[in-house]
Design an enzyme around this catalytic site. Structure first.
Site, PDB file in Angstrom:
ATOM      1  N   ARG A 226       0.821  -1.204   0.000  1.00  0.00           N
ATOM      2  CA  ARG A 226       0.000   0.000   0.000  1.00  0.00           C
ATOM      3  C   ARG A 226       0.858   1.258   0.000  1.00  0.00           C
ATOM      4  NH1 ARG A 226      -4.307   1.860   3.883  1.00  0.00           N
ATOM      5  NH2 ARG A 226      -3.858   0.164   5.312  1.00  0.00           N
ATOM      6  N   TYR A 227       2.000   1.198   0.679  1.00  0.00           N
ATOM      7  CA  TYR A 227       2.901   2.347   0.738  1.00  0.00           C
ATOM      8  C   TYR A 227       4.169   1.983  -0.015  1.00  0.00           C
ATOM      9  CZ  TYR A 227      -0.277   3.051   4.638  1.00  0.00           C
ATOM     10  OH  TYR A 227      -1.393   3.156   5.402  1.00  0.00           O
TER      11      TYR A 227
ATOM     12  N   ARG B 280       7.015   0.180   1.956  1.00  0.00           N
ATOM     13  CA  ARG B 280       6.681  -0.874   2.920  1.00  0.00           C
ATOM     14  C   ARG B 280       5.742  -1.888   2.286  1.00  0.00           C
ATOM     15  NH1 ARG B 280       4.392   3.682   6.626  1.00  0.00           N
ATOM     16  NH2 ARG B 280       4.918   4.722   4.695  1.00  0.00           N
TER      17      ARG B 280
ATOM     18  N   CYS C  96      -4.049 -17.807  14.291  1.00  0.00           N
ATOM     19  CA  CYS C  96      -3.634 -17.048  15.465  1.00  0.00           C
ATOM     20  C   CYS C  96      -3.821 -17.954  16.671  1.00  0.00           C
ATOM     21  CB  CYS C  96      -4.499 -15.808  15.659  1.00  0.00           C
ATOM     22  SG  CYS C  96      -4.535 -14.747  14.210  1.00  0.00           S
TER      23      CYS C  96
ATOM     24  N   CYS D 147      -9.087 -12.674  18.152  1.00  0.00           N
ATOM     25  CA  CYS D 147      -9.549 -11.467  18.832  1.00  0.00           C
ATOM     26  C   CYS D 147     -10.891 -11.067  18.247  1.00  0.00           C
ATOM     27  CB  CYS D 147      -8.562 -10.337  18.617  1.00  0.00           C
ATOM     28  SG  CYS D 147      -6.859 -10.827  18.958  1.00  0.00           S
TER      29      CYS D 147
ATOM     30  N   ARG E 258      -8.940  -7.991  10.312  1.00  0.00           N
ATOM     31  CA  ARG E 258      -8.563  -8.760   9.130  1.00  0.00           C
ATOM     32  C   ARG E 258      -9.296 -10.091   9.109  1.00  0.00           C
ATOM     33  NH1 ARG E 258      -3.026  -7.237   8.591  1.00  0.00           N
ATOM     34  NH2 ARG E 258      -3.362  -5.709   6.961  1.00  0.00           N
TER      35      ARG E 258
ATOM     36  N   LYS F 298      -1.196   5.964   7.766  1.00  0.00           N
ATOM     37  CA  LYS F 298      -2.226   5.986   8.803  1.00  0.00           C
ATOM     38  C   LYS F 298      -2.400   7.423   9.283  1.00  0.00           C
ATOM     39  CE  LYS F 298      -1.870   1.214   9.849  1.00  0.00           C
ATOM     40  NZ  LYS F 298      -0.979   0.720   8.791  1.00  0.00           N
TER      41      LYS F 298
HETATM   42  C1  LIG Z   1      -0.096  -0.253   8.767  1.00  0.00           C
HETATM   43  C2  LIG Z   1       0.473  -0.709   7.524  1.00  0.00           C
HETATM   44  C3  LIG Z   1       1.814  -0.486   7.234  1.00  0.00           C
HETATM   45  C4  LIG Z   1       2.754   0.221   8.194  1.00  0.00           C
HETATM   46  O1  LIG Z   1       2.346   1.495   8.546  1.00  0.00           O
HETATM   47  P1  LIG Z   1       3.189   2.319   9.608  1.00  0.00           P
HETATM   48  O2  LIG Z   1       2.445   3.588   9.756  1.00  0.00           O
HETATM   49  O3  LIG Z   1       4.559   2.464   9.030  1.00  0.00           O
HETATM   50  O4  LIG Z   1       3.206   1.505  10.873  1.00  0.00           O
HETATM   51  C5  LIG Z   1       2.296  -0.951   6.018  1.00  0.00           C
HETATM   52  N1  LIG Z   1       1.506  -1.602   5.130  1.00  0.00           N
HETATM   53  C6  LIG Z   1       0.202  -1.807   5.383  1.00  0.00           C
HETATM   54  C7  LIG Z   1      -0.624  -2.484   4.355  1.00  0.00           C
HETATM   55  C8  LIG Z   1      -0.359  -1.391   6.593  1.00  0.00           C
HETATM   56  O5  LIG Z   1      -1.653  -1.641   6.837  1.00  0.00           O
HETATM   57  S1  SF4 Z   2      -6.040  -9.077  15.782  1.00  0.00           S
HETATM   58 FE1  SF4 Z   2      -6.682 -10.648  14.277  1.00  0.00          FE
HETATM   59  S2  SF4 Z   2      -4.794 -11.234  13.215  1.00  0.00           S
HETATM   60 FE2  SF4 Z   2      -4.161 -10.170  15.109  1.00  0.00          FE
HETATM   61  S3  SF4 Z   2      -3.893 -11.798  16.637  1.00  0.00           S
HETATM   62 FE3  SF4 Z   2      -5.991 -11.057  16.848  1.00  0.00          FE
HETATM   63  S4  SF4 Z   2      -7.221 -12.405  15.544  1.00  0.00           S
HETATM   64 FE4  SF4 Z   2      -5.092 -12.669  14.928  1.00  0.00          FE
END
Ligand SMILES: *Cc1c(COP(=O)(O)O)cnc(C)c1O
Ligand code: SF4
Length: 329
Positions: free
Chosen positions: A63-64, A67, A76, A80, A85, A288
């Site tokens: 997305r960025y 990164r 997991c 949670c 996700r 973000k």
């Molecule tokens: C949150 C996220 C990041 C990292 O974002 P930071 O602001 O650097 O912590 C990178 N890729 C994706 C897809 C994300 O959701």
């Molecule tokens: S927030 Fe979602 S992906 Fe992260 S540990 Fe919890 S259940 Fe797993």
């Protein structure tokens, strides 16, 4: 969501709940399903962060520019109830396959502008340790100076898994950080503290991302104890996330007005390093959003948010659907 998000919890984490009632225990609220999870609020979607839109390959979210995020597994240790996700988590696909990994490695080799990798999921540390180490090895072979963030709740929900061997394996990697998710001070048990200390002793710096959750940590006392407790364990509170609009999670969300008010009061309570950024993941924004900067008021049923380039977003504003007693320490 057609199939319900399954319940799964470790014995260790379940024992932290004083009552198994999600309406009055901040630990139970995070792992005991509630009937309202089957309701979908108007603003909610299955994939609130639009991972699909930014996925050039299976298991890769890019997305960025600099990164990339790898969905290493869908498993997991604990599911949670607030997981954003959940469209991916525990959908049966398991750990990343060799073919998927190969395709990602080839892609990354062609994307030298990517300098930072996030290993997420699911929870990467639920992967069998030898396999996880092999994945790390192959990633670092693409670029030995990658910065790698391992995003995991294992130190919080299954701290015994962070043994000397795993801590040492992570510590051997240059530029590797561990990002965990502690949401309530009661999660900072001696076992959790010991796991964090093992990581730090092996040179792994630890950051924390909390999620602001109704009935878990939506009050000043709890957040103060949480952030001070983390700092005391040498863990930097990095983000406090506004809970995303994931289907079936409305009963756990706190409004942005309340979140901003909590941050205003926290600022007068805790030291600079104890204060996280109150963040919102707005798909399409350059990163973000820091809500304390991005928030530009309310218009009807929308929050007006602006990113660093002045682009404006309308984010759905919900009215509380139910009142839960606030959390207790
Ligand atoms: C949150 C996220 C990041 C990292 O974002 P930071 O602001 O650097 O912590 C990178 N890729 C994706 C897809 C994300 O959701
Ligand atoms: S927030 Fe979602 S992906 Fe992260 S540990 Fe919890 S259940 Fe797993």
């Amino acid at each position: 969501m057609s199939t319900p998000f399954p319940e799964r919890v470790t014995e260790y984490y379940a024992a932290l709940a004083r009552r198994r009632d999600p309406a009055c225990d901040p630990i139970a609220a995070q792992f005991v399903p509630q009937p309202s999870e089957t309701d979908r609020a108007p603003a909610e979607t299955d994939d609130p962060l639009q991972d699909h839109r930014y996925a050039p390959l299976d298991r890769l979210v890019h997305r960025y520019t600099d990164r990339a995020l790898i969905l290493t597994t869908d498993r997991c240790a604990v599911y949670c109830r607030h997981c954003f996700r959940r469209h991916f988590t525990e959908r049966g696909s398991g750990a990343i396959s060799e073919e998927q990994l190969n395709a990602i490695l080839e892609y990354l080799a062609r994307q030298p502008q990517v300098t930072e990798l996030l290993l997420s999921g699911g929870d990467p540390l639920t992967i069998e340790p030898e396999r996880f180490e092999a994945i790390l090895e192959r990633l670092y072979r693409v670029n030995a100076s990658y910065i790698v963030r391992v995003c995991t709740r294992v130190p919080v929900v299954m701290p015994s898994r962070v043994d000397e061997r795993l801590a040492a394996a992570l510590g051997r990697r240059e530029g590797l950080w561990l990002v965990t998710q502690v949401n309530h001070p009661r999660e900072l048990t001696p076992d959790c503290a010991a796991a964090l200390r093992r990581l730090q002793r092996h040179g792994v710096p630890v950051l924390n991302q909390s999620v602001l959750l109704r009935g878990v940590n939506d009050d000043l006392e709890t957040l103060t104890a949480l952030f001070k407790g983390l700092l005391q364990l040498r863990v930097k509170p990095y983000y406090l996330f506004q809970a995303d609009l994931a289907a079936g999670t409305r009963h756990l969300r706190v409004s942005i007005e309340e979140g901003l008010e909590l941050m205003r009061r926290l600022r007068m309570r805790v030291s600079g390093p104890a204060l996280p950024v109150y963040a919102l993941d707005q798909p399409g924004a350059g990163g973000k959003l820091n809500l304390e900067i991005a928030f530009h008021g309310i218009e009807g049923e929308s929050y007006i948010l602006r990113d660093g380039e002045g682009r404006e977003y309308r984010y759905p504003r919900e009215l509380p659907s139910a009142v839960y007693p606030s959390s207790e320490l």
